[in-house]
Write an enzyme that holds these catalytic residues in place. Structure first.
Site, short mmCIF file in Angstrom:
data_model
loop_
_atom_site.label_atom_id
_atom_site.label_comp_id
_atom_site.label_asym_id
_atom_site.label_seq_id
_atom_site.Cartn_x
_atom_site.Cartn_y
_atom_site.Cartn_z
CG ASP A 133 -2.13 0.90 1.25
OD1 ASP A 133 -2.41 1.21 -0.26
OD2 ASP A 133 -2.56 1.34 2.12
CB CYS A 190 -26.48 -6.35 -2.21
SG CYS A 190 -26.06 -5.51 -0.59
CB CYS A 247 -20.06 -5.73 2.99
SG CYS A 247 -20.14 -7.07 1.82
#
Length: 343
Positions: A133, A190, A247
């Site tokens: 990252d 969703c 989620c």
């Protein structure tokens, strides 16, 4: 031999503490460059100029290290024990993103990647480079190509086996390892993550406008935040977990195995009044070893003052008033805004 090596590598990765491993080719994400260019062209990267400056490498992993033959993507779970949204209801407390409530994951994951990489070299030779990252590597598309999961409508990676609370690390290697099949999208109809965003940062499913994202605003954005967005920040002072927490696949989330990701008690729901009292030395000492330290005292205090302004607690007005003459313009502006909101 390469298939046996890959399975031995997977077993070793799990022993090291990783939660999943997948392999793809450096050229496995040909669509990434165009998507990144469109994102930057629309200005959705905000002040993150490094995205534009290193777009060639980021959009084409093969250009980052031409000698690499395989990209090993690894997942490391940090699933929270507590309800990550509970603190957002405590208006006199600060909400810190789950991943930042203890040690800096960059350090933890990178050490583990290096150990795994050394093992791989000892077993099979070759060369490696590890990334967590901080380099121009698009970890999420690469991880999807390696079969670790898919990028959901919130643009984060999620998995049927791990949920979406996990970090990603990459090992580029000159070894030729068998590639995994890409993951399939299982979001269906969703839209829970999109509806959960307090600032409407998703212009459309699978698209993010960082300029409206609370994680970006509280961590990457320098200077004052748009006054129109400040009320939606609530008490979020470092990052945001709303779309991740929403989620439904998290019901299958794996448990975190690394104790360094367990939340420090003082960072689960810290008092805003206490956080607003840190000088630079106090801030650095309190957040030593934490990813929060990298944004500095001024940006952190700016965020705390926005949270104080959103608290509705008039007793905190005096705390904000102490910073009206702060040398940092964004801090002084945030203090003025907070006082005006509370009084």
């Amino acid at each position: 031999m390469s298939a046996a090596l890959k399975e031995a590598l997977r077993a070793r990765a799990l022993e090291e503490g990783f939660s999943g491993l997948g392999v793809c080719r450096p050229d496995a994400i040909p669509e990434a460059a165009a998507r990144l260019e469109a994102f930057v062209a629309a200005g959705r990267h905000g002040q993150m100029g490094w995205m534009a400056e290193r777009m060639g490498w980021r959009g084409n992993p093969a250009a980052l290290w031409p000698e690499a033959r395989s990209v090993i993507m690894l997942a490391e779970v940090y699933t929270p024990v507590q309800d990550p949204m509970a603190v957002t209801m405590m208006r006199d407390k600060g909400a810190i993103s789950v991943y930042a409530r203890n040690r800096d994951y960059h350090d933890v994951v990178k050490k583990r990647l290096k150990r795994l990489g050394r093992w791989l070299i000892e077993m099979a030779g070759g060369e490696i480079k590890v990334f967590v990252d901080t380099a121009p590597v698009m970890e999420k598309p690469l991880a999807a190509a390696a079969g670790l999961g898919w990028q959901g409508k919130h643009t984060n990676l999620l998995s049927r086996d791990l949920g979406n609370w996990f970090f990603l690390g990459a090992i580029f290697t000159t070894l030729d390892l068998p590639a995994d099949a890409p993951a399939r999208d299982h979001c269906g109809s969703c839209t829970a993550c999109l509806s959960a965003c307090p600032t409407d940062a998703f212009p459309a499913p699978y698209q993010l406008d960082a300029r409206r994202c609370i994680s970006y605003l509280t961590i990457e954005h320098a200077g004052p935040v748009d006054p129109a967005l400040r009320p939606a920040l609530g008490n979020r002072i470092y990052g945001c977990d709303d779309c991740l927490a929403a989620c439904p696949w998290n019901k299958f989330a794996a448990q975190a195995r690394e104790v360094k990701y367990a939340a420090r008690a003082d960072l689960v729901a810290p008092d805003l009044a206490v956080l607003a009292g840190f000088d630079d030395a106090g801030f650095r000492a309190h957040f030593s070893g934490s990813p929060i330290k990298r944004i500095g005292r001024d940006r952190f205090l700016r965020n705390v003052l926005y949270a104080i302004g959103n608290s509705g607690d008039r007793a905190l007005a005096e705390v904000a008033r102490r910073h009206l003459d702060d040398p940092d313009e964004a801090v002084a502006d945030a203090a003025c805004w907070a006082v005006s909101r509370l009084e």
